[in-house]
Design a protein around this motif. Sequence first.
Motif, mmCIF file in Angstrom:
data_model
loop_
_atom_site.group_PDB
_atom_site.id
_atom_site.type_symbol
_atom_site.label_atom_id
_atom_site.label_comp_id
_atom_site.label_asym_id
_atom_site.label_seq_id
_atom_site.Cartn_x
_atom_site.Cartn_y
_atom_site.Cartn_z
ATOM 1 N N PRO A 17 50.917 48.798 17.632
ATOM 2 C CA PRO A 17 50.132 47.617 18.008
ATOM 3 C C PRO A 17 50.021 46.693 16.786
ATOM 4 C CG PRO A 17 49.009 49.645 18.626
ATOM 5 C CD PRO A 17 50.147 50.046 17.740
ATOM 6 N N LEU A 18 49.797 45.420 17.045
ATOM 7 C CA LEU A 18 49.668 44.456 15.949
ATOM 8 C C LEU A 18 48.215 44.043 15.757
ATOM 9 C CD1 LEU A 18 52.783 42.229 16.722
ATOM 10 C CD2 LEU A 18 52.595 44.099 15.074
ATOM 11 N N PRO A 19 47.707 44.035 14.522
ATOM 12 C CA PRO A 19 48.413 44.452 13.305
ATOM 13 C C PRO A 19 48.512 45.967 13.203
ATOM 14 C CG PRO A 19 46.171 43.866 12.785
ATOM 15 C CD PRO A 19 46.349 43.540 14.239
ATOM 16 N N GLY A 20 49.583 46.433 12.561
ATOM 17 C CA GLY A 20 49.768 47.854 12.339
ATOM 18 C C GLY A 20 48.923 48.358 11.185
ATOM 19 N N PRO A 21 48.948 49.663 10.926
ATOM 20 C CA PRO A 21 48.076 50.236 9.900
ATOM 21 C C PRO A 21 48.344 49.706 8.493
ATOM 22 C CG PRO A 21 49.633 51.871 10.759
ATOM 23 C CD PRO A 21 49.697 50.692 11.662
ATOM 24 N N ARG A 22 49.592 49.504 8.148
ATOM 25 C CA ARG A 22 49.882 48.983 6.805
ATOM 26 C C ARG A 22 49.384 47.555 6.662
ATOM 27 N NH1 ARG A 22 49.987 49.033 1.743
ATOM 28 N NH2 ARG A 22 51.837 48.333 0.644
ATOM 29 N N SER A 23 49.568 46.724 7.698
ATOM 30 C CA SER A 23 49.028 45.358 7.654
ATOM 31 C C SER A 23 47.509 45.375 7.565
ATOM 32 C CB SER A 23 49.468 44.567 8.888
ATOM 33 O OG SER A 23 50.796 44.105 8.766
ATOM 34 N N ALA A 24 46.863 46.290 8.303
ATOM 35 C CA ALA A 24 45.398 46.395 8.237
ATOM 36 C C ALA A 24 44.944 46.778 6.838
ATOM 37 C CB ALA A 24 44.910 47.419 9.262
ATOM 38 N N GLU A 25 45.693 47.662 6.190
ATOM 39 C CA GLU A 25 45.355 48.058 4.820
ATOM 40 C C GLU A 25 45.473 46.877 3.859
ATOM 41 O OE1 GLU A 25 47.461 50.635 1.276
ATOM 42 O OE2 GLU A 25 47.804 51.251 3.359
ATOM 43 N N LEU A 26 46.519 46.087 4.027
ATOM 44 C CA LEU A 26 46.692 44.916 3.169
ATOM 45 C C LEU A 26 45.612 43.868 3.422
ATOM 46 C CD1 LEU A 26 50.570 44.577 3.256
ATOM 47 C CD2 LEU A 26 49.154 45.103 1.267
ATOM 48 N N THR A 27 45.169 43.745 4.670
ATOM 49 C CA THR A 27 44.073 42.826 4.959
ATOM 50 C C THR A 27 42.809 43.246 4.233
ATOM 51 O OG1 THR A 27 44.968 42.183 7.114
ATOM 52 C CG2 THR A 27 42.604 41.896 6.795
ATOM 53 N N ALA A 28 42.528 44.537 4.191
ATOM 54 C CA ALA A 28 41.351 45.029 3.466
ATOM 55 C C ALA A 28 41.475 44.727 1.980
ATOM 56 C CB ALA A 28 41.177 46.523 3.708
ATOM 57 N N ARG A 29 42.648 44.946 1.400
ATOM 58 C CA ARG A 29 42.857 44.623 -0.014
ATOM 59 C C ARG A 29 42.742 43.124 -0.254
ATOM 60 N NH1 ARG A 29 48.457 47.217 -1.520
ATOM 61 N NH2 ARG A 29 48.137 45.835 -3.322
ATOM 62 N N ARG A 30 43.269 42.347 0.665
ATOM 63 C CA ARG A 30 43.222 40.888 0.537
ATOM 64 C C ARG A 30 41.779 40.389 0.442
ATOM 65 N NH1 ARG A 30 46.127 36.475 4.401
ATOM 66 N NH2 ARG A 30 44.616 34.773 4.190
ATOM 67 N N ARG A 31 40.891 40.956 1.238
ATOM 68 C CA ARG A 31 39.502 40.496 1.238
ATOM 69 C C ARG A 31 38.849 40.653 -0.137
ATOM 70 N NH1 ARG A 31 38.953 43.570 6.354
ATOM 71 N NH2 ARG A 31 39.258 42.098 8.071
ATOM 72 N N GLN A 32 39.334 41.599 -0.911
ATOM 73 C CA GLN A 32 38.775 41.827 -2.239
ATOM 74 C C GLN A 32 39.470 40.999 -3.321
ATOM 75 O OE1 GLN A 32 36.023 43.758 -2.465
ATOM 76 N NE2 GLN A 32 36.272 43.837 -0.226
ATOM 77 N N ALA A 33 40.543 40.318 -2.973
ATOM 78 C CA ALA A 33 41.333 39.630 -3.988
ATOM 79 C C ALA A 33 41.577 38.146 -3.707
ATOM 80 C CB ALA A 33 42.691 40.331 -4.137
ATOM 81 N N VAL A 34 41.564 37.751 -2.430
ATOM 82 C CA VAL A 34 41.920 36.391 -2.039
ATOM 83 C C VAL A 34 40.729 35.761 -1.331
ATOM 84 C CG1 VAL A 34 43.535 34.982 -0.694
ATOM 85 C CG2 VAL A 34 44.336 37.096 -1.763
ATOM 86 N N PRO A 35 40.345 34.531 -1.677
ATOM 87 C CA PRO A 35 39.182 33.928 -1.022
ATOM 88 C C PRO A 35 39.415 33.659 0.461
ATOM 89 C CG PRO A 35 40.298 32.320 -2.398
ATOM 90 C CD PRO A 35 40.937 33.637 -2.690
ATOM 91 N N ALA A 36 38.323 33.647 1.204
ATOM 92 C CA ALA A 36 38.398 33.424 2.647
ATOM 93 C C ALA A 36 38.943 32.042 2.991
ATOM 94 C CB ALA A 36 37.022 33.619 3.277
ATOM 95 N N GLY A 37 38.849 31.105 2.041
ATOM 96 C CA GLY A 37 39.339 29.756 2.295
ATOM 97 C C GLY A 37 40.845 29.663 2.458
ATOM 98 N N VAL A 38 41.558 30.710 2.061
ATOM 99 C CA VAL A 38 43.009 30.753 2.277
ATOM 100 C C VAL A 38 43.242 31.448 3.610
ATOM 101 C CG1 VAL A 38 45.239 31.532 1.427
ATOM 102 C CG2 VAL A 38 43.444 30.872 -0.202
#
Length: 448
Positions: A17-38
């Motif tokens: 299913p989309l997003p897959g587990p690896r994409s979900a993991e990257l989304t979690a990492r993104r929240r800690q590194a990239v601002p929500a405005g992007v």
Amino acid sequence: MTAITYRLAQKRHLITPLPGPRSAELTARRRQAVPAGVGSSVPVYAADADGGVIVDVDGNSLIDLGSGIAVTSVGASDPGVVEAVREQAGHFTHTCFMVTPYEGYIRVAEELAELTPGDHEKRTVLFNSGAEAVENAIKVARLATGRNAVVAFDHAYHGRTNLTMALTAKTLPYKHNFGPFAPEIYRMPMSYPYRDAEGLTGEQAARRTISQIEKQIGADALAAVIIEPIQGEGGFIVPAPGFLPTLAAWAREHGVVFIADEVQTGFARTGSWFACDDENVVPDIITMAKGIAGGMPLAAITGRSDLLDKVHAGGLGGTYGGNPVACAAALAALDTMRTHDLPARARAIGDTATRRLRALAAEVDVIGDVRGRGAMIAIELVRPGSTDPDADLAKRIAAQCLDDGVVILTCGTHGNVIRLLPPLVIDDDLLADGLDVLAQAIRTAADN
């Protein structure tokens, strides 16, 4: 289009299913590194891409009907572009053209002088982004004319810098709370056939605009008129025939610089090398980016030599402008466009998509308009029995398409337009599959 050998299988294939587990993991990492405005349109992360497919980090193969917003017209890993980048990077990645120049910059400028509308003498300056190109086109127009005022249009999008935000019409998400903006920007009505008064011709719409310019600004105070020949973010609005030629002729008569922003429409996207070609409009300056370099960051302005040569030495440039690797990529991308006759391919894509979508519009009551040119196609969604924009419906359709493995984009002043920008190298079977998924998503959403 000549036959293309693809590196990746050109088919839609979902294993999670989309997003897959690896994409979900990257989304979690993104929240800690990239601002929500992007923001990102879809919550899946790319691992590979070729032709008309994107493969995500979970191994899902998705149909790409967005081309990274009209950038990867020759595909995301065109062999010619890849080899040109590899070759140039093996020699030097940067010297700065303003310090130690190099031939690649000159070759790109020569190509653009040949390709852009008009047979007059031209000059070209290279930059990094479409917004930077637009900023510099305005700089040139103001210096060359000695005037300050600039006209932009309803529904326009020109970028995210301070000046280009002022030129852009839509507040959210582009302008909200980012002001104050650059002064002396005036907004005028655009020709929008679907929403204009019935029977209003392009020439009449242009005369309406010209009348407002003359009353509110005065031609003698106006440096430039800047317009997208087909508006992009504003909703793929194609002005009625006659609008652009009438406006350009008035500008020429009054010494106003006519700037065509072809950042999204350029390089075969609309079935010609540039959208202005469709009505034989010759701009004084044309701005370009996106599809120019196969995904590498490059932008340009090409314009009349008498305008650009008025700028003092050192007045135009930038550290990375015309980067040698990006120039090599651009030359290779242009070669691919010629080899495969991608203007003709864009027209074929447009014929296929438009025919199918107009037939669908006759089935459902939520499609107000199907429009576009070449491989730049829009579906304007409305509430049944009205012309009221339905942005929620557009979001639901885009989400359903993603669930089924197809990446599409939305746009429009009201967020109610689905836009299709497939890579021009997409094969017929993959395009048909993508359109099948989109059509089913629209039918389902209309029924609900």
